[in-house]
Design an enzyme around this catalytic site. Structure first.
Site, PDB file in Angstrom:
ATOM      1  N   CYS A   1      46.709  36.138  30.862  1.00 11.23           N
ATOM      2  CA  CYS A   1      47.816  35.190  30.993  1.00 11.23           C
ATOM      3  C   CYS A   1      48.611  34.983  29.715  1.00 11.23           C
ATOM      4  O   CYS A   1      49.815  35.221  29.665  1.00 11.23           O
ATOM      5  CB  CYS A   1      47.293  33.841  31.484  1.00 11.23           C
ATOM      6  SG  CYS A   1      46.435  33.893  33.072  1.00 11.23           S
TER       7      CYS A   1
ATOM      8  N   ASP B   1      50.896  33.466  38.843  1.00 14.02           N
ATOM      9  CA  ASP B   1      49.769  33.504  37.911  1.00 14.02           C
ATOM     10  C   ASP B   1      48.621  34.299  38.532  1.00 14.02           C
ATOM     11  O   ASP B   1      48.004  33.852  39.503  1.00 14.02           O
ATOM     12  CB  ASP B   1      49.325  32.067  37.611  1.00 14.02           C
ATOM     13  CG  ASP B   1      48.441  31.963  36.386  1.00 14.02           C
ATOM     14  OD1 ASP B   1      48.023  33.004  35.856  1.00 14.02           O
ATOM     15  OD2 ASP B   1      48.168  30.831  35.946  1.00 14.02           O
ATOM     16  N   ASP B   2      48.350  35.493  38.006  1.00 17.13           N
ATOM     17  CA  ASP B   2      47.264  36.356  38.505  1.00 17.13           C
ATOM     18  C   ASP B   2      47.589  37.014  39.845  1.00 17.13           C
ATOM     19  O   ASP B   2      46.678  37.323  40.620  1.00 17.13           O
ATOM     20  CB  ASP B   2      45.947  35.583  38.673  1.00 17.13           C
ATOM     21  CG  ASP B   2      45.286  35.210  37.366  1.00 17.13           C
ATOM     22  OD1 ASP B   2      45.847  35.521  36.296  1.00 17.13           O
ATOM     23  OD2 ASP B   2      44.208  34.588  37.396  1.00 17.13           O
TER      24      ASP B   2
ATOM     25  N   ASP C   1      52.185  37.412  35.825  1.00 15.40           N
ATOM     26  CA  ASP C   1      51.780  37.656  34.436  1.00 15.40           C
ATOM     27  C   ASP C   1      50.733  38.752  34.310  1.00 15.40           C
ATOM     28  O   ASP C   1      50.589  39.363  33.256  1.00 15.40           O
ATOM     29  CB  ASP C   1      51.307  36.365  33.758  1.00 15.40           C
ATOM     30  CG  ASP C   1      50.161  35.684  34.488  1.00 15.40           C
ATOM     31  OD1 ASP C   1      49.701  36.193  35.531  1.00 15.40           O
ATOM     32  OD2 ASP C   1      49.729  34.604  34.029  1.00 15.40           O
ATOM     33  N   ASN C   2      49.961  38.980  35.349  1.00  8.56           N
ATOM     34  CA  ASN C   2      48.983  40.081  35.352  1.00  8.56           C
ATOM     35  C   ASN C   2      48.463  40.258  36.771  1.00  8.56           C
ATOM     36  O   ASN C   2      48.771  39.464  37.660  1.00  8.56           O
ATOM     37  CB  ASN C   2      47.815  39.818  34.390  1.00  8.56           C
ATOM     38  CG  ASN C   2      47.191  38.454  34.522  1.00  8.56           C
ATOM     39  OD1 ASN C   2      47.412  37.568  33.695  1.00  8.56           O
ATOM     40  ND2 ASN C   2      46.418  38.240  35.575  1.00  8.56           N
TER      41      ASN C   2
END
Length: 540
Positions: free
Chosen positions: A79, A43-44, A314-315
């Site tokens: 997200c 996540d991130d 996700d990014n």
């Protein structure tokens, strides 16, 4: 006379059941012997500002054992839209998740009715016989009362251990197959990354051995609040956010949201982002442990060589680039570029691929691995399995992909930044805001032997355009929209409009720098002309 031995009826029934189960399992083995698949989603996690540095075990156990893709991008640098793209294999304009709110369709009832029934886990389970397992963060608004609460289990999942709402490390609620399970702040019992690792190991231990499996493990790290495990709290004490050429530099030729950032940043802002950078790395050490545990468990069980393991995010993220303190959501490399490592059957070790891959390709690739014909879906992406298994010579690969984002902001002024008025979001005390309603853009990211470009248009009154030559300017310091060759600009504008209206197979048509693509200006100056005329005026 031969004696006939009679067995008790319960014993006979038991033998019949066992023989039937064995026959069924043998049939499953014969028909459905397909590779196992594990998707680990962080996540991130950036790749442009050193996010992979702490993940030494992950790089060794997945990257060095397989292939690393160096040009992987997300369809949206946020997200929920990004995760929706992974699950559906679609661009945001087709799955209609535009931000992290229920109003933005994040885990909304509309999403549940229109998109969830067609995600790739549903296809894996329904058509390919996979047993499916999910653990971790799903979509940011999952578990909301307005969207069915934690009782809602999306279709396609046999085992469901989903985090209620957004990333946390302690004091959270899990949906355990539709029932709420509350966790506190005891490290040994509650630290979420470790809980996900333990749940995953339990699944591997007790699942059926006669059906292939798909696991999706979605960690909270390195998302805020960046809470490290106790044993890692003292690590990286001397590390600072990288001082790349775009760090603490004013984006004078960029969209107004970037231009509003103050340069140089205050000392307190720099200290804050440096501390966040260290804490992000610290949380990743537990992710590294999770990867190691899963790989070792598969190895002990004799299943590793028959399992594809995919590691991605996700990014991306930024910490001080163009004087924006902390967030994602922007169109630049640090926010849209993510890691992608894969190991598995027929993937030679120590490979690197520079081909242009996007997260809308994950679903098609996983379905391809499972043996499902991706052409029978409405996914926008393409399978990159041939790139991994040495069959790329049989594939004409894309030269471009779409990035799109719809800005998020409040209809009231932010107390931290009243001067900017309503419509902004994520403002810091020194009145630097990370997002706004008109931070709405679409980009074509192009990568080929002839070009390494990014073309972006904003949906605002300016029709603001940003164009970057990443070969000459890898840190995107200079917007060349007003100096680039006019024909290139027209081609990129035309391609953007095509991608923004694409769906399914039409998203896979040749791009501007694909040898199969022939640019015809008449197509633009006909029905598409007014928009470009407006754009031409804006660039004068």
């Amino acid at each position: 006379m031969r004696t006939i031995r009679l067995y008790p009826r319960p014993l006979v029934n038991f033998i019949v059941i066992c023989v039937t189960l064995l026959a069924n399992n043998m049939a499953v083995l014969g028909i459905n012997h397909r590779p196992n698949i594990v998707l680990i989603l962080t996540d991130d996690l950036d790749v442009s500002i050193g996010g992979m540095t702490p993940l030494s075990k992950t790089k060794k156990l997945i990257g060095e054992a397989g292939i690393s893709f160096t040009n992987t991008f997300v369809a949206s640098a946020l997200c929920c839209p990004s995760r929706a793209s992974i699950l559906t294999g679609k661009y945001p304009h087709n799955h209609h998740v535009i931000n992290n709110t229920l109003e933005g369709n994040c885990s909304s009832v509309a999403w549940q009715k229109s998109q969830e029934p067609n995600t790739f886990p549903v296809l894996l389970k329904q058509y390919m016989g996979y047993q499916t397992f999910f653990a971790g963060k799903y979509l940011n608004e999952y578990g909301s009362t307005e969207a069915g609460g934690v009782e809602h289990i999306p279709p396609g999942w046999d085992y469901w251990f989903a985090l209620e709402r957004n990333s946390k490390y302690y004091n959270y609620t899990l949906s355990v197959n539709g029932k709420a399970q509350k966790h506190g702040q005891n490290y040994s019992e509650d630290y979420l990354t470790d809980v996900l690792a333990n749940r995953s190991l339990d699944f591997l231990q007790y699942k059926s051995n006669y059906r292939p499996f798909f696991m999706m493990i979605s960690t909270p790290a390195p998302h805020a609040p960046w809470t490290a495990a106790p044993q890692y709290e003292g690590r990286f004490t001397d590390v600072k956010a990288p001082r790349d050429p775009n760090f603490n530099v004013h984006g004078k030729d960029k969209h107004w949201l970037i231009r509003q950032a103050k340069t140089p940043m205050t000392n307190s802002s720099v200290q804050f982002l440096d501390n966040a950078f260290r804490n992000r790395w610290r949380t990743l050490l537990s992710v590294d442990d999770l990867v190691e545990k899963v790989v070792k468990k598969l190895e002990v069980r004799g299943e590793l060589e028959d399992t594809y393991i995919i590691f991605t995010s996700d990014n991306g993220y930024h910490t001080g680039q163009f004087s924006l303190p902390l967030d994602k959501r922007q169109l630049y490399e640090f926010d849209i570029r993510v890691p992608l490592l894969v190991r598995g059957p027929n993937i030679s070790p120590n490979q690197t691929s520079q081909m242009l891959v996007t997260n809308v390709d994950l679903g098609p690739t996983i379905m391809d691995i499972a043996g499902f014909d991706v052409n029978k879906t409405q996914m926008d992406g393409v399978s990159f399995l041939p790139l991994m298994t040495g069959k790329s010579q049989n594939v004409t690969w894309r030269t471009d992909m779409l990035v799109e984002y719809e800005g998020e902001g409040l209809n009231i002024s932010d107390p931290s930044c009243p001067l900017l008025g309503p419509g902004v979001w994520g403002c810091f005390p020194d009145c630097v805001c990370e997002d706004a309603i008109n931070n709405t853009y679409a980009c074509v990211r192009t990568l080929s032997s002839a070009a390494n470009l990014q073309y972006c248009e904003f949906d605002d009154n300016e029709v603001f355009v940003e164009v970057y030559n990443l070969t000459a300017d890898p840190f995107q310091l200079t917007n060349i929209a007003k100096s680039i060759d006019q024909e290139v600009l027209e081609k990129m504008n035309h391609r953007l409009m095509m991608l923004q209206s694409c769906s399914g197979p039409s998203c896979r048509t040749p791009g501007v720098y694909d040898s199969r693509y022939k640019f015809d200006p008449r197509l633009m100056f006909g029905s598409r002309g007014p928009r470009f005329s407006r754009l031409r005026q804006a660039l004068k």
